[in-house]
Design a protein around this motif. Structure first.
Motif, PDB file in Angstrom:
ATOM      1  N   LEU A 131       0.499  -1.008  -0.075  1.00 38.72           N
ATOM      2  CA  LEU A 131       0.396  -0.544   0.134  1.00 38.72           C
ATOM      3  C   LEU A 131       0.717   1.563   0.056  1.00 38.72           C
ATOM      4  CD1 LEU A 131      -2.611  -1.005   2.862  1.00 38.72           C
ATOM      5  CD2 LEU A 131      -3.057  -1.378   0.052  1.00 38.72           C
ATOM      6  N   SER A 132       2.095   1.195   0.276  1.00 39.58           N
ATOM      7  CA  SER A 132       2.942   2.394   0.669  1.00 39.58           C
ATOM      8  C   SER A 132       4.779   1.801   0.201  1.00 39.58           C
ATOM      9  CB  SER A 132       3.046   3.025   1.830  1.00 39.58           C
ATOM     10  OG  SER A 132       1.736   3.644   1.784  1.00 39.58           O
ATOM     11  N   ASP A 133       5.475   2.871  -0.057  1.00 35.75           N
ATOM     12  CA  ASP A 133       6.394   2.157  -0.411  1.00 35.75           C
ATOM     13  C   ASP A 133       7.654   1.804   1.237  1.00 35.75           C
ATOM     14  OD1 ASP A 133       7.219   4.627  -0.446  1.00 35.75           O
ATOM     15  OD2 ASP A 133       7.296   4.380  -2.575  1.00 35.75           O
ATOM     16  N   GLU A 134       8.652   1.904   0.922  1.00 44.79           N
ATOM     17  CA  GLU A 134       9.342   2.537   1.889  1.00 44.79           C
ATOM     18  C   GLU A 134       9.816   3.595   2.593  1.00 44.79           C
ATOM     19  OE1 GLU A 134      12.860  -0.610   2.190  1.00 44.79           O
ATOM     20  OE2 GLU A 134      12.693   0.396   0.780  1.00 44.79           O
ATOM     21  N   LEU A 135       9.480   5.060   1.330  1.00 43.33           N
ATOM     22  CA  LEU A 135       9.419   6.208   1.493  1.00 43.33           C
ATOM     23  C   LEU A 135       8.362   6.848   2.320  1.00 43.33           C
ATOM     24  CD1 LEU A 135      11.911   7.676  -1.331  1.00 43.33           C
ATOM     25  CD2 LEU A 135      12.346   7.330   1.631  1.00 43.33           C
ATOM     26  N   LEU A 183       9.322   3.084  13.812  1.00 39.51           N
ATOM     27  CA  LEU A 183      10.339   1.863  14.034  1.00 39.51           C
ATOM     28  C   LEU A 183       9.987   1.970  12.375  1.00 39.51           C
ATOM     29  CD1 LEU A 183       9.712  -1.679  15.726  1.00 39.51           C
ATOM     30  CD2 LEU A 183      11.168  -0.098  15.920  1.00 39.51           C
ATOM     31  N   ALA A 184      11.092   2.152  11.524  1.00 45.90           N
ATOM     32  CA  ALA A 184      11.527   1.970   9.927  1.00 45.90           C
ATOM     33  C   ALA A 184      10.768   0.862   9.424  1.00 45.90           C
ATOM     34  CB  ALA A 184      12.292   2.554   9.646  1.00 45.90           C
ATOM     35  N   THR A 185       9.399   0.270   8.651  1.00 51.47           N
ATOM     36  CA  THR A 185       9.256  -0.569   7.855  1.00 51.47           C
ATOM     37  C   THR A 185      10.418  -1.168   6.753  1.00 51.47           C
ATOM     38  OG1 THR A 185       7.419  -0.238   8.659  1.00 51.47           O
ATOM     39  CG2 THR A 185       7.640  -2.014   7.258  1.00 51.47           C
ATOM     40  N   CYS A 186      10.838  -1.813   6.680  1.00 48.67           N
ATOM     41  CA  CYS A 186      12.447  -1.808   5.396  1.00 48.67           C
ATOM     42  C   CYS A 186      10.667  -3.524   4.671  1.00 48.67           C
ATOM     43  CB  CYS A 186      13.314  -2.669   5.884  1.00 48.67           C
ATOM     44  SG  CYS A 186      13.973  -1.425   7.285  1.00 48.67           S
ATOM     45  N   GLN A 187      11.216  -3.225   3.134  1.00 52.20           N
ATOM     46  CA  GLN A 187      11.215  -4.110   2.948  1.00 52.20           C
ATOM     47  C   GLN A 187      12.124  -4.715   1.494  1.00 52.20           C
ATOM     48  OE1 GLN A 187       8.816  -1.223   0.662  1.00 52.20           O
ATOM     49  NE2 GLN A 187       6.493  -0.680   1.930  1.00 52.20           N
ATOM     50  N   PHE A 240      13.143   7.710  14.271  1.00 52.89           N
ATOM     51  CA  PHE A 240      13.494   6.164  14.527  1.00 52.89           C
ATOM     52  C   PHE A 240      14.125   5.247  15.203  1.00 52.89           C
ATOM     53  CE2 PHE A 240      12.147   7.495   9.768  1.00 52.89           C
ATOM     54  CZ  PHE A 240      11.522   6.280   9.738  1.00 52.89           C
ATOM     55  N   ALA A 241      13.028   4.318  15.990  1.00 53.49           N
ATOM     56  CA  ALA A 241      14.028   3.601  17.215  1.00 53.49           C
ATOM     57  C   ALA A 241      14.811   2.420  16.999  1.00 53.49           C
ATOM     58  CB  ALA A 241      13.047   3.424  18.302  1.00 53.49           C
ATOM     59  N   GLY A 242      14.458   1.878  15.438  1.00 55.97           N
ATOM     60  CA  GLY A 242      14.980   0.879  15.239  1.00 55.97           C
ATOM     61  C   GLY A 242      14.196   0.069  13.679  1.00 55.97           C
ATOM     62  N   PHE A 243      14.104  -1.365  13.082  1.00 49.50           N
ATOM     63  CA  PHE A 243      13.414  -1.232  11.799  1.00 49.50           C
ATOM     64  C   PHE A 243      12.882  -2.428  11.861  1.00 49.50           C
ATOM     65  CE2 PHE A 243      17.630  -0.444   9.851  1.00 49.50           C
ATOM     66  CZ  PHE A 243      17.527   1.057   9.842  1.00 49.50           C
ATOM     67  N   LYS A 244      11.902  -2.250  11.430  1.00 49.61           N
ATOM     68  CA  LYS A 244      10.361  -3.593  11.871  1.00 49.61           C
ATOM     69  C   LYS A 244      10.780  -4.344   9.938  1.00 49.61           C
ATOM     70  CE  LYS A 244       7.401  -6.450  12.314  1.00 49.61           C
ATOM     71  NZ  LYS A 244       6.067  -5.549  12.270  1.00 49.61           N
ATOM     72  N   ILE A 259      16.066   3.725   3.197  1.00 48.82           N
ATOM     73  CA  ILE A 259      15.556   4.412   4.918  1.00 48.82           C
ATOM     74  C   ILE A 259      16.896   4.749   5.226  1.00 48.82           C
ATOM     75  CG2 ILE A 259      15.740   2.867   6.594  1.00 48.82           C
ATOM     76  CD1 ILE A 259      14.068   1.670   5.126  1.00 48.82           C
ATOM     77  N   LYS A 260      18.556   4.922   4.556  1.00 46.73           N
ATOM     78  CA  LYS A 260      18.992   5.820   4.250  1.00 46.73           C
ATOM     79  C   LYS A 260      18.859   7.199   4.387  1.00 46.73           C
ATOM     80  CE  LYS A 260      23.408   2.734   3.474  1.00 46.73           C
ATOM     81  NZ  LYS A 260      24.453   2.446   2.381  1.00 46.73           N
ATOM     82  N   ILE A 261      18.351   7.328   3.523  1.00 47.38           N
ATOM     83  CA  ILE A 261      17.323   8.709   3.345  1.00 47.38           C
ATOM     84  C   ILE A 261      16.698   9.244   4.160  1.00 47.38           C
ATOM     85  CG2 ILE A 261      15.871  10.460   1.984  1.00 47.38           C
ATOM     86  CD1 ILE A 261      17.445   8.328  -0.276  1.00 47.38           C
ATOM     87  N   LEU A 262      15.591   8.292   4.528  1.00 47.72           N
ATOM     88  CA  LEU A 262      14.495   8.247   6.231  1.00 47.72           C
ATOM     89  C   LEU A 262      15.309   8.708   7.494  1.00 47.72           C
ATOM     90  CD1 LEU A 262      12.080   5.546   5.352  1.00 47.72           C
ATOM     91  CD2 LEU A 262      11.812   8.196   5.236  1.00 47.72           C
TER      92      LEU A 262
END
Length: 222
Positions: free
Chosen positions: A75-79, A98-102, A122-126, A111-114
């Motif tokens: 439904l949405s991309d990483e950005l 948390l930044a959700t990764c694909q 962000f506290a971590g990745f999902k 994710i680096k851009i974010l």
């Protein structure tokens, strides 16, 4: 989402470590769970608990469906999806994003851009191997875990059933043992197994066995 809260009470101020914003595809319909976050955080709950913080990832970045009449990758991309979560957090100080990764679909560069645009937000990745349909021990995760290692961030993985149970069939992509295999490649990165392998009998024991083994062998931070 909020109906089960009355079944248990800590009678305390607590942190809910696994919350979602965004939309989820169920039985041909899209449900938006975002408003439930305010139910948790803006008022005392009927069971006596007060939620001080909620660790949130955006379902929009996880929903992965393929239908004949429509083809929705995510439904949405990483950005876009992770930026939506940050906007939500601006109006609710209890949210820890948390930044959700694909992996396999997006790019660690997103994710680096974010992180560059939003330092310390962000506290971590999902990661959700089931929705990605990519085994948790795949090397496609490596660039993201390497970034987590560099940024000293934990990674939250959806974990599934090791064995068939009344909850459903065993997973092929998110077994605790697969997550453990990945975690051993990056022993300094905290890896969290959401749902503890399915929250059921022998499946919970399978997850706990991995955790105990990692502690004895000192080869991962599960």
């Amino acid at each position: 989402m909020t109906k089960s809260i009355n079944s248990i009470s800590f009678k305390s101020h607590i942190i809910d470590a696994h919350v979602h914003s965004g939309r989820w595809y169920e039985q041909g319909k899209i449900y938006d769970y975002t408003s439930g976050i305010d139910t948790f955080t803006k008022q005392s709950l009927p069971n006596g608990d007060n939620i001080e913080k909620v660790v949130v990832s955006n379902l929009d970045c996880m929903v992965h469906t393929n239908k004949e009449d429509e083809c929705i990758k995510f439904l949405s991309d990483e950005l876009d999806g992770n930026r939506k979560l940050l906007e939500l957090a601006k109006n609710n100080s209890e949210i820890i994003p948390l930044a959700t990764c694909q992996p396999g679909y997006g790019s660690v560069e997103n994710i680096k851009i974010l992180l560059a645009e939003n330092p310390k937000k962000f506290a971590g990745f999902k990661f959700h191997p089931e929705q990605l349909n990519i085994p948790a021990d795949s090397e496609l995760y490596n660039p993201y875990i390497e970034l987590a290692q560099k940024e000293k961030m934990p990674c939250l993985f959806h974990s599934g059933l090791t064995y068939d149970s009344f909850l459903g069939p065993a997973t092929k992509v998110s077994k605790p043992s697969q997550i453990y295999t990945l975690a051993k490649r990056y022993p300094d990165v905290p890896i969290i197994m959401a749902h503890l392998g399915g929250n059921e009998g022998v499946n919970t024991l399978a997850a706990l066995d991995c955790i105990v083994k990692s502690i004895k062998n000192r080869d991962a931070k599960l």
